[in-house]
Design an enzyme around this catalytic site. Structure first.
Site, PDB file in Angstrom:
ATOM      1  N   LYS A   2     -54.023  -7.379  -8.644  1.00 26.40           N
ATOM      2  CA  LYS A   2     -54.520  -6.571  -7.522  1.00 26.40           C
ATOM      3  C   LYS A   2     -56.027  -6.697  -7.330  1.00 26.40           C
ATOM      4  CE  LYS A   2     -50.416  -4.944  -6.559  1.00 26.40           C
ATOM      5  NZ  LYS A   2     -49.596  -5.611  -7.571  1.00 26.40           N
ATOM      6  N   TYR A  22     -35.798  -0.580  -9.429  1.00 32.03           N
ATOM      7  CA  TYR A  22     -37.226  -0.800  -9.675  1.00 32.03           C
ATOM      8  C   TYR A  22     -37.668  -0.066 -10.931  1.00 32.03           C
ATOM      9  CZ  TYR A  22     -42.276  -0.666  -9.031  1.00 32.03           C
ATOM     10  OH  TYR A  22     -43.632  -0.787  -9.216  1.00 32.03           O
ATOM     11  N   TYR A  28     -42.961  -5.926 -13.300  1.00 36.92           N
ATOM     12  CA  TYR A  28     -43.155  -7.073 -12.408  1.00 36.92           C
ATOM     13  C   TYR A  28     -43.032  -8.409 -13.137  1.00 36.92           C
ATOM     14  CZ  TYR A  28     -44.604  -4.135  -8.509  1.00 36.92           C
ATOM     15  OH  TYR A  28     -44.623  -3.228  -7.494  1.00 36.92           O
TER      16      TYR A  28
END
Length: 333
Positions: free
Chosen positions: A50, A264, A290
């Protein structure tokens, strides 16, 4: 593509390494050569992808004279951790809205990223139920803070808008230059695909540079058709922003959704195997949400013979290892 015309803060000063992982490749049969682009080593508190997106997003916020950042994510959000860290660095307030996508999973005493939110002095944490309108929740907080005299700026989840995705257009350019300097020809690239900014940005960069390297995303949440639509839309919008001529063909977007598991952030056996295997062969840490699930997908594709023998496959490591410490029971078992 002239990315120099877009404001950025300069958080990314050096190219992240591209490393061969021969012991890991050998553990998978040795028929495919795996390389890892180490974006887990990017600057920012505990690193992660990010930072590339926030380099552009926070520059936009500062150009708009903002003094406060509002963003959102899941309860162990790596994006929230890094957004907070760069806000701290810039002397800005940061407010987080966390979505409890799995009921009962949020604990203010949790380790991992939740601990780091408090350590870095987050201004507020608001927890909302799974399925909430996250942009709506951020807008409500924006109105409240504006009424208090602040100048808030909203960064969407994952910093996955055209501004943030520009960071991964740049990453694609960086990667191609590195491969040229290394004399390394890559046949395929694998990326985690979640909020879509990373996946979309890499595709736009590869297409814009006529690289001819197919990019596949490993989904961490949504079904294949839904995710491919989201990535494609953002890729088209980002391509228009950065000046890629022509549209991004739908065929450029490929996602695999067999590795999400029950949902998730919920652990899977294949994710646990992937995290343990890379750690024990190469000393590289993945995260459980992830990069762990994305690597589980890569492992399965290799075992199924998806890549031809002798292929060079590049895995984009997006970071997130602090979240491991909130999953101790999963790995200790």
């Amino acid at each position: 593509m002239n990315l120099a015309k877009f404001p950025r803060r300069g958080y990314v000063t050096d190219a992240t390494p591209i490393e061969a992982v021969p012991a890991f490749s050998k553990a998978l049969g040795g028929k495919v050569n795996i390389f890892i682009k180490r974006d887990d080593l990017l600057p920012g508190c505990a690193g992660g992808n990010k930072t590339r997106k926030l380099d552009f997003c926070i520059a936009d916020a500062l150009e708009k004279d903002s003094d406060t950042i509002i963003t959102c994510g899941a309860v162990q959000s790596n994006h929230c951790r890094l957004t907070l860290s760069w806000a701290v660095k810039e002397g800005m307030d940061c407010h987080l809205i966390l979505e409890e996508r799995v009921k009962g999973t949020y604990s203010p005493q949790a380790s991992g990223n939740n601990f780091l939110f408090q350590l870095m002095g987050v201004k507020s944490v608001t927890v909302v139920p799974g399925g909430s309108d996250m942009m709506g929740e951020m807008k409500k907080l924006e109105a409240k803070l504006s009424g208090e005299g602040k100048k808030p700026y909203i960064i969407p989840g994952g910093a996955s808008n055209t501004i943030g995705a520009t960071g991964y257009v740049s990453c694609a350019e960086e990667t191609l230059q590195q491969l040229f300097e290394m004399g390394l020809n890559i046949d395929h690239m694998i990326v985690p695909s979640g909020s879509a900014g990373t996946h979309a940005g890499v595709v736009v960069g590869m297409v814009g540079c006529n690289a001819g390297i197919p990019v596949s995303g490993i989904n961490v949440s949504r079904p294949k058709d839904v995710q491919e639509g989201i990535v494609h839309k953002l890729a088209q919008e980002t391509a228009e922003r950065v000046g890629v001529k022509g549209s991004i063909a739908a065929e450029e977007i490929t996602c695999f959704d067999s590795y999400v598991g029950p949902g998730y952030s919920l652990p899977t056996d294949s994710m646990v195997e992937a995290v343990k295997l890379l750690a024990s062969t190469e000393g590289i840490l993945l995260d459980p949400v992830y990069s762990g699930k994305a690597m589980a997908g890569l492992i399965d594709l290799v075992r199924k013979g998806h890549f031809p023998e002798g292929a060079n496959v590049l895995f984009l490591h997006t970071g997130g290892s602090p979240a491991l410490y909130a999953y101790l029971d999963t790995f200790m078992d």
